[in-house]
Design a protein around this motif. Structure first.
Motif, PDB file in Angstrom:
ATOM      1  N   VAL A   1       0.938  -1.254   0.102  1.00 17.34           N
ATOM      2  CA  VAL A   1      -0.031   0.089   0.007  1.00 17.34           C
ATOM      3  C   VAL A   1       0.786   1.387  -0.109  1.00 17.34           C
ATOM      4  O   VAL A   1       0.496   2.264  -0.730  1.00 17.34           O
ATOM      5  CB  VAL A   1      -0.988  -0.086   1.075  1.00 17.34           C
TER       6      VAL A   1
ATOM      7  N   GLU B   1       3.953   1.443  -1.135  1.00 13.65           N
ATOM      8  CA  GLU B   1       4.626   1.444  -2.690  1.00 13.65           C
ATOM      9  C   GLU B   1       3.326   2.227  -3.524  1.00 13.65           C
ATOM     10  O   GLU B   1       3.668   3.182  -4.304  1.00 13.65           O
ATOM     11  CB  GLU B   1       5.009   0.047  -3.078  1.00 13.65           C
ATOM     12  N   PHE B   2       2.355   1.778  -3.424  1.00 12.55           N
ATOM     13  CA  PHE B   2       1.300   2.143  -4.395  1.00 12.55           C
ATOM     14  C   PHE B   2       1.064   3.629  -3.995  1.00 12.55           C
ATOM     15  O   PHE B   2       0.912   4.449  -5.026  1.00 12.55           O
ATOM     16  CB  PHE B   2      -0.093   1.476  -3.964  1.00 12.55           C
TER      17      PHE B   2
ATOM     18  N   LEU C   1       3.821   5.869  -5.339  1.00  9.35           N
ATOM     19  CA  LEU C   1       3.630   5.869  -6.780  1.00  9.35           C
ATOM     20  C   LEU C   1       2.701   6.707  -7.619  1.00  9.35           C
ATOM     21  O   LEU C   1       2.578   7.598  -8.389  1.00  9.35           O
ATOM     22  CB  LEU C   1       3.462   4.537  -7.515  1.00  9.35           C
ATOM     23  N   LEU C   2       1.494   6.820  -6.634  1.00 14.68           N
ATOM     24  CA  LEU C   2       0.334   7.700  -7.262  1.00 14.68           C
ATOM     25  C   LEU C   2       0.444   8.921  -7.031  1.00 14.68           C
ATOM     26  O   LEU C   2       0.339   9.906  -7.838  1.00 14.68           O
ATOM     27  CB  LEU C   2      -0.956   7.126  -6.222  1.00 14.68           C
TER      28      LEU C   2
ATOM     29  N   ARG D   1       3.083  10.101  -9.811  1.00 11.17           N
ATOM     30  CA  ARG D   1       2.454  10.101 -10.967  1.00 11.17           C
ATOM     31  C   ARG D   1       1.455  11.324 -11.189  1.00 11.17           C
ATOM     32  O   ARG D   1       1.214  11.860 -12.287  1.00 11.17           O
ATOM     33  CB  ARG D   1       1.616   8.836 -11.572  1.00 11.17           C
ATOM     34  N   CYS D   2       0.696  11.597  -9.919  1.00 14.85           N
ATOM     35  CA  CYS D   2      -0.470  12.696 -10.230  1.00 14.85           C
ATOM     36  C   CYS D   2       0.191  13.840  -9.653  1.00 14.85           C
ATOM     37  O   CYS D   2      -0.834  14.821  -9.522  1.00 14.85           O
ATOM     38  CB  CYS D   2      -1.753  12.100  -9.687  1.00 14.85           C
TER      39      CYS D   2
END
Lengths: 267, 280, 287
Positions: free
Chosen positions: B246, B248-249, B252-253, B256-257
């Protein structure tokens, strides 16, 4: 192979033999076996068999289980009996054929040896059928305890035996795993001559030994970490206590032995 | 308050084929009673050696290590140290001494010369604590990995230690066994104020610790709260560590955003952070 | 023709016909050539028993096992052939290492296949390369290399036999994250580049979600589900009820779905999850 050594041959039950102290059982078994070798009276053997069968039935151990332990030595027993039958020469000849002859004494002798061995196995099996290996170890430790006064490492030896009992199932399942693994690497254990079969053992034995040493190493560290010190005084969780049942059993045993002595030497 | 464990310039090395091999270099840290600490680092980072030093299974080659007021320096003090610090090892099979569950728990008490009649109640109590009371009379060889590990824990709890070190104790267990052992760690720390040191590879376990010690090549890289450790991506890369999925997710989110970075530790945090993002 | 076909396989482990002693019950599955199958289930679910049927280690009490269309128990001669086709990597395979050098140990399997010396050497080199074991490591004793290296050497021993089907029982158990990642990569490469069939038994859905084509879920000796990865992850509830370790990200998205967010159910990797959430955020911006 005894797959579950933690239970050994133990057959759970509720008889007097299951309940009494292992020390009593070890002591009586040893004394009994000792006596067995002095008895040379037919009637005595009859009494012996009667007592043994009685005890087995009280412990609810089936006849099949009872004879299980005889099976492996039966061929040897029969073989030596036959050799003895034709080689013992004293006594009256009752049968002869070519070079062979059978005497009455040899027949009697063989019969006696046969009975002794069978009784010996019956009685010692009775001990293992009614006592857990771990209790047996503890009983032996207690009996040998006085030897620690002369610096005989009784505690350590008992610890070693109980660790061995603990690890045998682990090592057996490990062996099975290694055999399967090497089989799937193409080791063909089913066919081939003796030399080939011995060669097949190498890929099994080496990993097994290495694993056993690794386990020993880790266990030693774990034991040390749990405050074990070789040669130091320890208390014991498991207490052995003689109870009135032990007395009753010893009393019964005494009667049987006295009867045997009487019948064998005075009648 | 005096700390439970105090390491000052702690070094450990051993000689092999004439050469001196350094395992730990100059470690300084201290732990207090009731801490829940995770030690992470990849294989060969020295974490297991550190654990063995804390349990006086190894003796420091330089520096001082004081455990509960006792300085680890020789075999004599070692025993004193081990009375207060227990250790659960990796392989459940190789640390159980006795054939039956209750006798294994008794082992440490016998070694500490607890009178025979006092042993039985302690066994019952500790087996209840790890949920193994029903299997008190079972043969150890019949138990699952998780159950064996719980027996091993009980075998240490029996001496009422101030601290328990779990040296990769969950790595050989299946998910169910791992959860059981982890729950016991939490319970001990929460209810009994036992100091727990969890050496692990599973980042999901690290989340539960109050503090994390990150090790690499025998050095302590950083010591901080899990949240700060997981936020320090440079450090994690350096120590070759991963983060929970979670975390890591979410990282990354955020990248990216182009969102403000935020470290989430567990599923619930992640869910609430996401619902804020998506719903708000 | 499927490369593996199990027809109604039941295995009774203690010779009795007790329902309780059935380790696996009426398992019927088929695997196509080149597929990557993940088998999941908790301890005691029968997954290890199942895979031991694939290379003649266990004989089904009832039912038939076909490898490449051949009933492996029809003829005793099939045994060697089957083991050549199906390479089985057991749990903690490093415990079966025994030779003096890593090289010799990797060569052990091929040697048992009766190959020529040159062929053996070629295969050992190739297998060592596949598992990233360097030349200097090959000459070391398998007992003085690190845990992760041991594991890879043991796997290389099976790879060198060049099996059509590679079966692995928890190949990454007990390794640190780096070691685990390496093993997963090796298996994936073997599947991708050598075009071999892979059966991978594991506890961790996270490990195989990325690689597997299909997932077989076992529970209590029975096949609960055997479906594509997408479909398997649709039923998060069922997975959770069986006590399986599902990826954190799946749980997160499942909870969001429960809260009423419109998120597809077939997401189980971080990459996909980020993309999905990102798209939703972009949509939201537009509105």
């Amino acid at each position: 192979m005894i797959k579950d050594i933690t239970l050994g041959q133990y057959s759970a039950g509720n008889s007097i033999l299951h309940k009494i102290d292992p020390r009593t059982k070890i002591f009586t078994t040893v004394v009994y076996i000792f006596f067995l070798f002095f008895i040379d009276n037919f009637f005595c053997y009859a009494i012996n068999f009667f007592v043994i069968f009685f005890l087995y039935s009280r412990c609810k151990i089936s006849l099949k289980m009872m004879f299980n332990n005889i099976k492996p030595i039966l061929p040897i027993l029969i073989f030596t009996s036959i050799i003895n039958l034709f080689t013992l020469r004293d006594g009256k000849i009752i049968f002869s054929f070519l070079f062979f002859s059978i005497t009455d004494r040899s027949l009697l002798f063989i019969f006696m040896i046969f009975c002794r061995i069978v009784l010996l196995i019956f009685s010692s099996s009775l001990l293992t059928y009614t006592t857990l290996p771990i209790d047996l170890t503890y009983g032996i430790e207690k009996i040998l305890k006085p030897l620690s006064k002369i610096k005989f490492p009784v505690d350590e030896i008992s610890m070693m035996i109980s660790i061995a009992i603990r690890f045998i199932p682990t090592l057996i399942s490990e062996t099975e795993k290694i055999i399967l693994a090497q089989k799937s690497r193409g080791v063909d254990m089913e066919s081939g001559n003796i030399i080939k079969k011995v060669k097949c053992m190498i890929p099994i034995l080496i990993p097994l030994f290495i694993s056993a040493f690794r386990r020993a190493d880790e266990l030693a560290i774990a034991m040390e970490s749990r405050c074990y010190r070789v040669g130091q005084k320890r208390t014991r969780y498991k207490q052995l206590k003689f109870c009135y049942l032990d007395l009753i059993f010893l009393f019964g045993f005494g009667i049987v032995v006295s009867v045997l002595v009487l019948v064998n030497w005075f009648l | 308050m005096q700390s439970l464990i105090d390491a000052n310039g702690l070094c450990f090395s051993y000689a092999k084929e004439g050469a001196n091999i350094d395992i730990l270099h100059n470690l300084n840290f201290s732990l207090n009673q009731g801490d829940f600490v995770a030690i992470v680092g990849h294989n060969g980072s020295g974490k297991s050696t550190l654990a063995k030093l804390l349990n006086a299974l190894f003796i420091p080659t330089a520096g001082t290590l004081v455990v509960d007021g006792v300085c680890v320096q020789d075999g004599q003090t070692a025993f004193e140290v081990r009375k207060n610090i227990g250790m659960v090892f990796q392989n459940p099979d190789n640390q159980i001494v006795a054939t039956l569950v209750d006798e294994d728990v008794a082992f440490v008490l016998e070694n500490l010369c607890v009178p025979s009649e006092d042993i039985a109640p302690i066994i019952d109590e500790t087996l209840k604590m790890v949920g193994m009371y029903e299997l008190k009379k079972s043969a150890v060889s019949k138990l699952s990995g998780g159950q064996k590990q719980r027996v091993a824990i009980a075998g240490i709890l029996a001496m009422k230690p101030k601290c328990i070190i779990f040296d990769e104790s969950t790595s050989m267990l299946d998910p169910i066994g791992r959860k059981e052992v982890l729950n016991i760690m939490k319970k001990l720390n929460c209810e009994h104020k036992t100091t727990v040191i969890n050496i692990t590879h599973y980042m999901e376990e690290v989340v539960f610790a109050d503090r994390v010690i990150v090790m690499k090549d025998g050095n302590i890289l950083k010591e901080d709260m899990p949240r700060n450790i997981f936020a320090d991506r440079e450090l994690l890369a350096k120590a070759n560590l991963s983060v929970p999925q979670v975390t890591e997710f979410f990282n990354l989110l955020c990248d990216r955003c182009n969102l403000d970075s935020k470290t989430v530790l567990d599923i619930d945090e992640c869910v609430s952070a996401l619902s804020d993002l998506l719903g708000g | 023709m499927p490369i593996i076909e199990l027809k109604d396989v039941t295995y009774v482990y203690d010779g009795t016909d007790n329902l309780k002693s059935r380790a696996i019950k009426n398992v019927s599955i088929s695997v196509e050539k080149g597929e990557y199958i993940g088998i999941i289930g908790h301890t005691g679910s029968g997954k290890s028993t199942l895979i031991q049927h694939l290379n003649c280690i266990l004989k089904p009490t009832y039912g038939k096992v076909y490898i490449d269309g051949v009933d492996i128990w029809e003829d005793k001669k099939n045994l060697a052939k089957t083991r050549k086709k199906v390479g089985l990597v057991f749990q903690y395979p490093e415990y079966q290492l025994f030779e003096e050098t890593v090289e010799k140990d990797i060569a052990f399997g091929p040697k048992n296949l009766g190959l020529s010396t040159q062929e053996i050497e070629k295969r050992v080199m190739k297998a060592a390369q596949m598992v990233e074991i360097d030349q200097d490591l090959l000459l070391k004793s398998p007992f003085e290399i690190s845990g992760g290296e041991k594991r890879r050497a043991a796997i290389a021993g099976i790879l060198a036999m060049e099996p059509e089907i590679l079966v692995l029982d928890e190949p990454a158990a007990g390794l640190d994250p780096l070691g685990k990642e390496k093993i997963l990569k090796i298996i994936d490469n073997f599947h991708k580049y050598e075009k071999r069939t892979v059966i991978h038994v594991t506890h961790s859905m996270e490990d195989i979600a990325k690689y597997a084509d299909k997932i077989l879920i076992m529970n209590d000796g029975e096949v609960v589900s055997y479906d594509s990865v997408d479909n398997t992850f649709k039923d998060v509830d069922m997975l959770q009820n069986m006590g399986l370790d599902i990826p954190q990200i799946t749980k997160v998205l499942f909870k969001l779905r429960q809260k009423g967010f419109n998120i597809p159910s077939n997401i189980y990797t971080v990459e996909d999850a980020v993309n999905v959430v990102k798209n939703i955020l972009i949509e939201k911006e537009k509105r």
